[in-house]
Structures are given as C-alpha cells and as structure tokens.
Write an enzyme that holds these catalytic residues in place. Structure first.
Site, PDB file in Angstrom:
ATOM      1  N   LYS A 102      49.522 -22.790  -0.581  1.00  0.00           N
ATOM      2  CA  LYS A 102      48.399 -22.713  -1.535  1.00  0.00           C
ATOM      3  C   LYS A 102      48.045 -21.255  -1.783  1.00  0.00           C
ATOM      4  O   LYS A 102      47.602 -20.557  -0.877  1.00  0.00           O
ATOM      5  CB  LYS A 102      47.160 -23.412  -0.978  1.00  0.00           C
ATOM      6  CG  LYS A 102      46.054 -23.473  -2.041  1.00  0.00           C
ATOM      7  CD  LYS A 102      44.711 -23.818  -1.485  1.00  0.00           C
ATOM      8  CE  LYS A 102      43.889 -22.633  -1.097  1.00  0.00           C
ATOM      9  NZ  LYS A 102      43.539 -21.720  -2.203  1.00  0.00           N
TER      10      LYS A 102
ATOM     11  N   GLU B  20      46.361 -14.444  10.282  1.00  0.00           N
ATOM     12  CA  GLU B  20      46.330 -13.022   9.911  1.00  0.00           C
ATOM     13  C   GLU B  20      44.989 -12.805   9.241  1.00  0.00           C
ATOM     14  O   GLU B  20      44.788 -13.239   8.107  1.00  0.00           O
ATOM     15  CB  GLU B  20      47.460 -12.691   8.929  1.00  0.00           C
ATOM     16  CG  GLU B  20      48.864 -12.942   9.440  1.00  0.00           C
ATOM     17  CD  GLU B  20      49.341 -11.866  10.390  1.00  0.00           C
ATOM     18  OE1 GLU B  20      48.616 -10.881  10.596  1.00  0.00           O
ATOM     19  OE2 GLU B  20      50.438 -12.030  10.942  1.00  0.00           O
TER      20      GLU B  20
ATOM     21  N   CYS C 228      43.688  -5.789   3.867  1.00  0.00           N
ATOM     22  CA  CYS C 228      43.220  -6.182   5.205  1.00  0.00           C
ATOM     23  C   CYS C 228      43.298  -5.010   6.173  1.00  0.00           C
ATOM     24  O   CYS C 228      42.449  -4.854   7.032  1.00  0.00           O
ATOM     25  CB  CYS C 228      44.052  -7.339   5.718  1.00  0.00           C
ATOM     26  SG  CYS C 228      45.814  -7.058   5.578  1.00  0.00           S
TER      27      CYS C 228
ATOM     28  N   GLU D 260      33.642  -5.726   7.228  1.00  0.00           N
ATOM     29  CA  GLU D 260      34.771  -5.482   6.336  1.00  0.00           C
ATOM     30  C   GLU D 260      34.254  -5.547   4.896  1.00  0.00           C
ATOM     31  O   GLU D 260      33.708  -6.567   4.467  1.00  0.00           O
ATOM     32  CB  GLU D 260      35.843  -6.553   6.547  1.00  0.00           C
ATOM     33  CG  GLU D 260      37.078  -6.308   5.723  1.00  0.00           C
ATOM     34  CD  GLU D 260      38.104  -7.422   5.845  1.00  0.00           C
ATOM     35  OE1 GLU D 260      37.714  -8.585   5.929  1.00  0.00           O
ATOM     36  OE2 GLU D 260      39.302  -7.104   5.832  1.00  0.00           O
TER      37      GLU D 260
HETATM   38  P1  NDP Z   1      39.444 -16.292   2.383  1.00  0.00           P
HETATM   39  O1  NDP Z   1      39.511 -16.513   3.845  1.00  0.00           O
HETATM   40  O2  NDP Z   1      38.199 -16.620   1.687  1.00  0.00           O
HETATM   41  O3  NDP Z   1      40.586 -17.129   1.651  1.00  0.00           O
HETATM   42  C1  NDP Z   1      41.913 -17.101   2.037  1.00  0.00           C
HETATM   43  C2  NDP Z   1      42.587 -18.375   1.567  1.00  0.00           C
HETATM   44  O4  NDP Z   1      42.048 -19.498   2.257  1.00  0.00           O
HETATM   45  C3  NDP Z   1      42.382 -18.662   0.086  1.00  0.00           C
HETATM   46  O5  NDP Z   1      43.541 -19.288  -0.398  1.00  0.00           O
HETATM   47  C4  NDP Z   1      41.214 -19.606   0.107  1.00  0.00           C
HETATM   48  O6  NDP Z   1      41.128 -20.390  -1.032  1.00  0.00           O
HETATM   49  C5  NDP Z   1      41.533 -20.447   1.325  1.00  0.00           C
HETATM   50  N1  NDP Z   1      40.381 -21.089   1.937  1.00  0.00           N
HETATM   51  C6  NDP Z   1      39.062 -20.814   1.774  1.00  0.00           C
HETATM   52  N2  NDP Z   1      38.320 -21.631   2.568  1.00  0.00           N
HETATM   53  C7  NDP Z   1      39.196 -22.423   3.242  1.00  0.00           C
HETATM   54  C8  NDP Z   1      39.050 -23.443   4.224  1.00  0.00           C
HETATM   55  N3  NDP Z   1      37.857 -23.808   4.690  1.00  0.00           N
HETATM   56  N4  NDP Z   1      40.148 -24.031   4.713  1.00  0.00           N
HETATM   57  C9  NDP Z   1      41.357 -23.662   4.286  1.00  0.00           C
HETATM   58  N5  NDP Z   1      41.567 -22.713   3.362  1.00  0.00           N
HETATM   59  C10 NDP Z   1      40.496 -22.088   2.847  1.00  0.00           C
HETATM   60  O7  NDP Z   1      39.884 -14.802   2.173  1.00  0.00           O
HETATM   61  P2  NDP Z   1      39.979 -14.001   0.827  1.00  0.00           P
HETATM   62  O8  NDP Z   1      40.795 -14.717  -0.176  1.00  0.00           O
HETATM   63  O9  NDP Z   1      38.611 -13.591   0.475  1.00  0.00           O
HETATM   64  O10 NDP Z   1      40.862 -12.747   1.287  1.00  0.00           O
HETATM   65  C11 NDP Z   1      40.323 -11.667   1.870  1.00  0.00           C
HETATM   66  C12 NDP Z   1      40.499 -11.721   3.386  1.00  0.00           C
HETATM   67  O11 NDP Z   1      41.869 -11.842   3.755  1.00  0.00           O
HETATM   68  C13 NDP Z   1      40.027 -10.433   4.029  1.00  0.00           C
HETATM   69  O12 NDP Z   1      39.236 -10.698   5.160  1.00  0.00           O
HETATM   70  C14 NDP Z   1      41.329  -9.752   4.444  1.00  0.00           C
HETATM   71  O13 NDP Z   1      41.186  -8.869   5.492  1.00  0.00           O
HETATM   72  C15 NDP Z   1      42.198 -10.912   4.770  1.00  0.00           C
HETATM   73  N6  NDP Z   1      43.616 -10.539   4.694  1.00  0.00           N
HETATM   74  C16 NDP Z   1      44.315 -10.406   5.852  1.00  0.00           C
HETATM   75  C17 NDP Z   1      45.636  -9.989   5.847  1.00  0.00           C
HETATM   76  C18 NDP Z   1      46.407  -9.900   7.118  1.00  0.00           C
HETATM   77  O14 NDP Z   1      47.620  -9.819   7.058  1.00  0.00           O
HETATM   78  N7  NDP Z   1      45.794  -9.873   8.285  1.00  0.00           N
HETATM   79  C19 NDP Z   1      46.312  -9.674   4.593  1.00  0.00           C
HETATM   80  C20 NDP Z   1      45.504  -9.853   3.443  1.00  0.00           C
HETATM   81  C21 NDP Z   1      44.193 -10.278   3.497  1.00  0.00           C
HETATM   82  P3  NDP Z   1      40.411 -19.830  -2.351  1.00  0.00           P
HETATM   83  O15 NDP Z   1      40.428 -18.349  -2.330  1.00  0.00           O
HETATM   84  O16 NDP Z   1      41.244 -20.365  -3.414  1.00  0.00           O
HETATM   85  O17 NDP Z   1      39.021 -20.333  -2.300  1.00  0.00           O
END
Ligand code: NDP
Length: 789
Positions: free
Chosen positions: A191, A265, A299, A396
């Site tokens: 997804k 991650e 991130c 963050e």
């Molecule tokens: P989110 O955690 O909000 O979302 C990540 C994904 O999870 C999206 O596809 C989101 O859907 C989905 N999602 C949201 N809620 C749920 C749930 N309850 N259960 C399952 N899936 C869910 O993060 P962001 O999209 O805001 O991304 C930013 C974050 O990602 C930052 O904290 C960043 O640091 C981290 N990140 C970490 C990396 C790493 O390698 N460690 C790399 C890149 C980013 P939708 O967005 O469609 O609502």
C-alpha cells in the site's frame, strides 16, 4: 542592459523546466482514474480520492480507496501465487527482478517526472537519486535471488508480505520493500501512501509488462484504514512498515501474538555533528543535503546541527549565507533546490510546530526572498537559541527546519547526539579520522556518515536503533528480514512440564532454616523487595528450596545495574570470550552438584543438561570474536563498515523446563555479543540458576552484566517489557503471555523474541548454537567512510 549582461550581473539561474507531457500522457491513458492492481489485473476504480500536485494544487488523478475486501482479494491472489513464485529457482526469480530494473531504467525519466509531480520533490532529486537507487535496488536483489540457496541455506520465505510505505520517497520505499521480498520468494501486497500512489501504479504496469506472474505483486491504494486492513489480515505472514513511530507502535500492538514477522522503519531526529577541525565549506554543503534534501521530509534528515562552540559563529554565518542562495520553487525546474512539501496539511503541521518552538524561546532565521504564492512551499529555516527540551529539538518536524546547538567536547557531542528517543542516523564531520571513528560507534544510530551525508545503497543496510524501529533494509541483513529458518515453520506447541502438587500449602509449614536463594543484582546477592519467597518443589511435590519472589522494584534495580554495565559492549570480544570460557570452566568444575540440583527439581538426570550448558557457553565464547561485520563497497567513493553491535540491556525470561540450559542457551549469545542481561530463570525450577552466583563471581563477570530476578515469569516479563531501560526482550512461555509481552513492549519499540508457546528445543545444537540468537542479540550499524583526496 541586455539579457546576457543582466545574467552576468546577477549570476542567477534561468528557468530550466522539465516537461510534464509524458507523465500527463500516461495519466490520460488511464483516464486519470485508477483501481488497484490485484492478481495481475487492474480493478475498476471504486470510491476514489484525489491525488494532487502539491506544487500547483491541481488534481493529477483519482485513486481508489482500498477496502478490507480489496485487501482480502489481494491477499488471496498473493497466496495463490506464492507456491509458484517461491518454487522458481533463484535464477528465474532473479531474471524477473533484472527485467524490472531494466524497465525502470528505460522509463527513468517518466518515473522521475511523475514522482516530482505527485510528491513535490525537485526533479534533480527524483532524477538523480530516487529513480537510480530504485533501479540499483532491483539489480542488487536480482543478485540475491540468484545466490539465495548458497547464501541462506535452510531458510525459506515468509509467504505473503504486507508492505506499507510513506509518501516521502514513494517509489524508493517501494523498491526497498518489494525487491528483497521478491528475491527471497515472497509475494506482496503493497500500500503506497494516500498522497503519493502514482509511481507505485506505474510500477505495477511495469510488472505487468515484464510478465511478472500474476499475484506476485499486488498494489492496493488507500489511506490509513487500508493499511490497518493489511495489518489485521490473517492471511499475511509478515508486515514490513515504514512510517511514523506512532503508527509503527500501533502496528506492533496490532500484530502482537499473531506470529507475523515484523520490521519497522520509523522516524528520526538525526544529529549532524561538526567538529572544529572539519572542512567547513564541505560540512555546509553536506548540511544542505542533510536537511533540505526533499524539503527535509526525510526520516534520516540531519535535523539537529551540533557544532563545536569554537567555530559556531563562523559556521552559522556561512550557513545563513548559503541558505540565502537556496532556490525554492517549481519542483520541475532543474535548478530548483527546494520543491514543494507533500500536502497542505503537512505545511500546517510544520507551522504549528514552529509556533510551539517559538513560544518556548526559539529564534528562527529564514532567508529573504519570495517563495511561490501557490502550492505547498516553505522557506528553509534555521532555529537557534534552543534547549534540548524545546519542541523543535525533541520532535521530528519532517520539514525544512534545522535546529542548531553547540557543544564543547566530543563527550558532550555524543551525549547531545544520543539525547533522543530516536536512533536512525547521524553525521560526523572532522578531518581527524581517528576522532570520527571514535565517535561513530558511540552514537546510537543505525547509520553513521562520516564527512558526507544521506548516502544510500542497496548493498548497505539501513534502519534504526531505539524508537526508529528494528529490522534493516538493504544488504544481507535486509535479505535476512524476508527469510526464516525452515524448521520454524514446523514448530509444534510446547508441552508444558507437569507441575508437581506441592506438599506444603502454608508457607510456615516447611520448618527449615531460611535458605532462600537471593536475587543477584549488580554483582551482589539481594533480598527481594517484596520480602516474600517462593517455594520450589521437586517432582513429588517435595520442597527443594526457596527463592525470592521478585517484583517491579527488583526488576527496576536489576535494569539500573545492567544499564550501569553497558560498557560490557565496549570490552573486546576476546575479553568477553575469555570470561564466558571461564564461566563454563567453573560450571564444569561443579557439574555433579549442578546435575544433582537438576534432578532434585525435575526428577530427571541432570548430567546431560549440565554438559550441554558447559558446551553452550564454550560455543558462544567461541562466537564472541567471530560473529563479525563486513565492509561494503557501494558504487560511491566510500566504504561502508557494517559493524555488529550489541542491542543494549536485554531482558531474558527463560521457559519453565531445562532449569539450567534453558537460561544458559539464551544468556550466552546475548553476553557474547556484549549485552548486559536481566535474567528471569525458570519459574518452576530456578535453583540451578541461583546456584550460579558463585561461578559468576569467580569468573570475572563484571558487576551488573548478569542480573538475576526470580519469581513469576509472566509478571516479571511484563515489567521488563514496559521498562524503557530494556532494549530487547526474549521470552519463552505460553502464547498468551507472549502476546502480552509483544504488546507491552511498544513503549520504546523494543525488539522482542517470544516462543509463543511453541516447542523450541534448546538442546538442539544445530539450531541454537549458531547465528539464530546471535542475530537477535545484535543490530548492525553501517558507518560510511568516504575516500579520495
Ligand atoms: P505514517 O506513519 O502516517 O504513514 C505511513 C504509512 O502507513 C502510510 O501509507 C499510511 O497511510 C499508513 N498508515 C497510517 N495509519 C496506519 C495504520 N493505523 N495502520 C496501518 N497503516 C497506516 O507516516 P507518514 O506517511 O507521515 O511518513 C512520515 C514518517 O515516515 C516519518 O516519521 C518518517 O520518519 C518515516 N519514515 C521512515 C523511514 C525509515 O526508513 N525509517 C523512511 C521514510 C519515512 P496514508 O498515508 O495513506 O494515510
């Protein structure tokens, strides 16, 4: 003045726009409305939401909001495809991955433009970083598929993997997830994030055209609820998630007890440390990449500048000058440095955080100059005058905001760098390689860049420590995350040892002098805080002895002692090996006595178990200086040293049977790798471990490295799971208690291993004398070291 003369005057860039025509043509070819890609086919668009271009606010396409039924269909398709896909030879699978890599390269420009339109990142980045890395990932993992049997003998894929990714590197995160999963023989449901689904959908079309067998890759679009449906689906064997720590914790809780594999991650707040002897101009260029790459929505963004006080003023002055020349604008313009943030809600979130920081006393610098009035744009910002508690330092921000602090000594730099719940990455700038290599291992982060930043490669693992998650993507360790030992699939429920009916019901009845074995905390025997003891009965219900009934406070003291002994991880592997050999020798010396004690508690001869325990200590003493790292040679002018590091304080709760080996088999690998432990021995037969104190003391084990708390295993495990001072927890016990442990461990995103009521036979040398527990007792830090004069 004519135009050329003007240009010479200002030395400004002219416009260099990249055309959107091809990307628009592709969107038009789909009628700008997309369904899911399930079982090799496109579904009809269902209930849709708009995917907008954040630079213009214009809608690019309508995306289907995936329902639980859509997820179910995708899981069924992936399950049906699994047998065929995992049954292919590694060579065959590798050929598909190779074909995908080629196709991505061929259509790199289309991917880059579409990514920039959908996400807002500058075309320079999507063109030169995201898409080339995506292709590199598929090439690299085509190679792992090829050599899988040779490199991971005895391992099999998980099965069906659910993968959920964020919006900041839409296609790159997809590649990091799909390439290793497919190479290992898994099938996937991925997804993408709601804001950025388009390149994942273009990728689906590439898979279709590459002839990938249907059902191997399924793309289901949607928002958080679609993600939840994936996490909750019983037909999924492993969840791989990249996103925020908050959602990561929710996923940990939701998968607890399910037996699903999990890698997380998560977020970061990475330090960027500049020492006074750094090449300042290079460090400033590095900093531009560290925090303004992808508008800071990274991130591992170097979002906390720590600069040595002696150069602080000069550095900040130069930095401000450089910030003033950063170009914010149309992401499709090739000479733009900072594009659009992903969505208006994100801009608002950042503004709110800034307001909070300002109210707490922060000072913000933003360069003069205009930014586009339409679209999600923010100026680069530098925040000073902050204390470590300021919201902008602690949280963050995920935007183009750098916070700066200073330090005086290297020790202070390390302390400030580690003063965060996160542990994803760090950067160290110094021309003194000795200093840089001294600092790198001291920073609790999965990646450390020396004199460089944001270097990534498919051969080099990436992932976090602490609340930045667990598991790695890239390299051997990333492949290992998609495989499990074949025997784990066939484990049956453990048979619990029969508890003897005690002969004494009243604690006053035993009539002996007090011979209660004490706890062992910080190198000393300690009475239980509760003041109560627990009787230990033999097979006929006869009283064999008593141990202290440990509680939260005993655990708290033991964890404190273990944290005080973290330097165990810095001792040489040779020294740790010597101590484990010594412990083995001292145990062997008293083997008859220990064998007797086992017999008294279990009714069975203890001779073989003592011998196995001695041998297990020898085995892990031998491993201490051999379970080692690697040096990678990525296609950049750098080497990456993959260092094997201990996780930190480990809680270990032994199962009820095997009074001695049940504990030794678990603590030996943890100790060999440098982790101090808090051990809860067998709840029903703890005396074999409480008898060890003398051996521990005479074996030069430093105080606090082994701490032993006896008592009710499940309740002590819960306390360990909830304790933020415990970095990892292993638990052998019932499936119900394992679920509780996994759930309770979310507070600090602990790495857990639980036996879930399954019959892990720790006497099996083949399975448990090797890397099975060593891998779980360690985490890999990749230190990037550039070369070239
Ligand atoms: P989110 O955690 O909000 O979302 C990540 C994904 O999870 C999206 O596809 C989101 O859907 C989905 N999602 C949201 N809620 C749920 C749930 N309850 N259960 C399952 N899936 C869910 O993060 P962001 O999209 O805001 O991304 C930013 C974050 O990602 C930052 O904290 C960043 O640091 C981290 N990140 C970490 C990396 C790493 O390698 N460690 C790399 C890149 C980013 P939708 O967005 O469609 O609502």
């Amino acid at each position: 003045m004519n135009k050329i003369a003007q240009i010479f005057e200002t030395l400004d860039y002219g416009p260099a726009p990249e055309g959107p025509d091809q990307a628009n043509a592709w969107l038009e070819s789909h009628g700008r409305a997309f369904g899911h890609f399930i079982d090799g086919k496109w579904t009809k668009p269902g209930t849709t939401f708009a995917s907008d271009n954040p630079a213009t606010g214009k809608t690019l396409a309508q995306i289907t909001d995936g329902t639980a039924e859509d997820v179910d269909k995708a899981v069924k398709a992936a399950r049906a495809a699994f047998k065929g896909w995992s049954g292919l030879s590694g060579y065959e699978r590798g050929k598909y991955l190779y074909a995908i890599a080629r196709a991505i390269q061929k259509h790199a420009r289309l991917f880059a433009v579409l990514e920039t339109m959908d996400n807002g990142k500058p075309i320079r980045e999507s063109r030169d970083i995201d898409i080339p890395l995506v292709a590199r990932h598929f090439y690299h993992h085509a190679g792992w598929a090829q050599h899988l049997d040779r490199e991971f003998p005895g391992h099999v894929p998980y099965g069906v993997c659910g993968q959920i990714i964020p919006w900041n590197f839409p296609l790159l995160m997809l590649a990091w997830k799909i390439a290793p999963a497919l190479a290992a023989g898994n099938t996937v449901i991925l997804k993408p994030a709601e804001f950025t689904s388009l390149t994942a959908l273009l990728f689906a079309e590439i898979c279709e055209r590459a002839g990938l067998p249907k059902g191997v890759v399924n793309i289901v679009t949607g928002a958080g609820e679609t993600g939840q449906a994936i996490v909750a689906h019983e037909g999924i064997d492993k969840i791989a998630f990249t996103g925020s720590t908050e959602v990561g914790k929710a996923i940990r809780a939701a998968t607890a007890g399910s037996g699903k594999g999990l890698s997380l991650e998560l977020g970061g707040k990475s330090p960027y440390i500049v020492f006074e002897d750094a090449d300042i101009d290079s460090a400033i260029e590095g900093l531009v990449d560290a925090i303004w790459f992808n508008q800071g929505q990274v991130c591992c963004a170097g979002s906390r500048l720590l600069v040595q006080e002696s150069i602080e003023e000069r550095f900040i002055t130069k930095l401000k000058l450089r910030m003033a020349s950063l170009r914010v604008g149309d992401p499709l313009d090739k000479s733009v440095d900072i594009g659009a943030l992903v969505a208006p809600v994100q801009v608002e979130r950042i503004r709110d955080l800034m307001q909070r920081g300002l109210a707490e006393g922060a000072v913000v610098y933003e360069p003069d100059g205009a930014i586009p009035s339409v679209g999600c744009f923010l100026k680069p910002a530098l925040v000073t005058n902050v204390s470590p508690a300021n919201t902008l330092v602690a949280e963050e921000i995920f935007g183009p905001v750098l916070v700066a602090m200073s330090f005086r000594t290297p020790e202070e730099a390390v302390a400030l760098a580690n003063n965060t719940k996160y542990g994803l990455a760090a950067t160290v700038w110094s021309e003194n390689i000795n200093l840089a290599l001294d600092i790198a291992p001291k920073i609790k982060a999965g990646v450390v860049w020396i004199n460089g930043t944001n270097n990534f490669d498919a051969a080099v693992g990436f992932g976090g420590y602490k609340e930045s998650g667990f598991g790695r993507e890239g390299g051997r360790e990333g492949m290992a995350a998609y495989l499990k030992p074949v025997w784990e699939k066939d484990l049956k429920a453990a048979t619990a040892p029969k508890a003897a009916a005690p002969k004494f019901d009243n604690p006053l009845d035993n009539g002996h002098l007090d011979q209660t074995a004490k706890m062992y905390i910080g190198g000393k025997q300690a009475r239980p805080d509760s003041g109560y003891s627990r009787a230990v009965y033999g097979p006929n219900g006869n009283l064999v002895g008593e141990v202290g009934d440990g509680n939260r406070k005993d655990i708290r003291n033991a964890v404190e002692a273990a944290r005080g002994a973290l330097s165990w991880g810095n001792s040489t592997a040779h020294a740790r090996a010597q101590i484990l050999y010594f412990l083995a020798e001292n145990l062997d010396y008293r083997r008859d006595e220990f064998a007797e004690r086992i017999k008294a508690q279990t009714g069975k001869s203890g001779t073989a178990e003592v011998a196995a325990s001695v041998e297990r200590l020898f085995a892990f003493a031998a491993w201490a200086d051999k379970y080692d790292g690697a040096v990678h040679n990525p296609p950049l002018r750098a080497v990456a040293a993959a260092m094997v590091e201990p996780i930190g304080v480990m809680g270990i709760v032994a199962g009820p049977d095997l009074p001695l080996l049940g504990s030794i088999a678990l603590i030996a690998p943890a100790l060999a790798m440098g982790n101090p432990v808090v051990l809860v021995p067998s709840e029903t037969a703890p005396l074999s471990v409480t008898d060890l104190y003398q051996a521990i003391e005479t074996s030069d084990v430093p105080n606090g490295v082994i701490n032993i708390v006896t008592g009710d295993a499940a309740s002590l495990a819960k306390t360990l799971a909830e304790h933020d001072g415990v970095d990892a927890l292993w638990f052998m016990g019932s499936s119900q208690a394992s679920t509780m442990v996994e759930k309770a461990s979310i507070t600090n995103v602990k790495q857990t291993w639980t036996s879930r009521g399954l019959g892990y036979d720790l006497t099996d040398r083949q399975k448990f004398e090797g890397d099975y527990f060593l891998a779980k007792a360690t985490q890999i830090k990749n230190v990037w070291i550039p070369y070239g004069a």
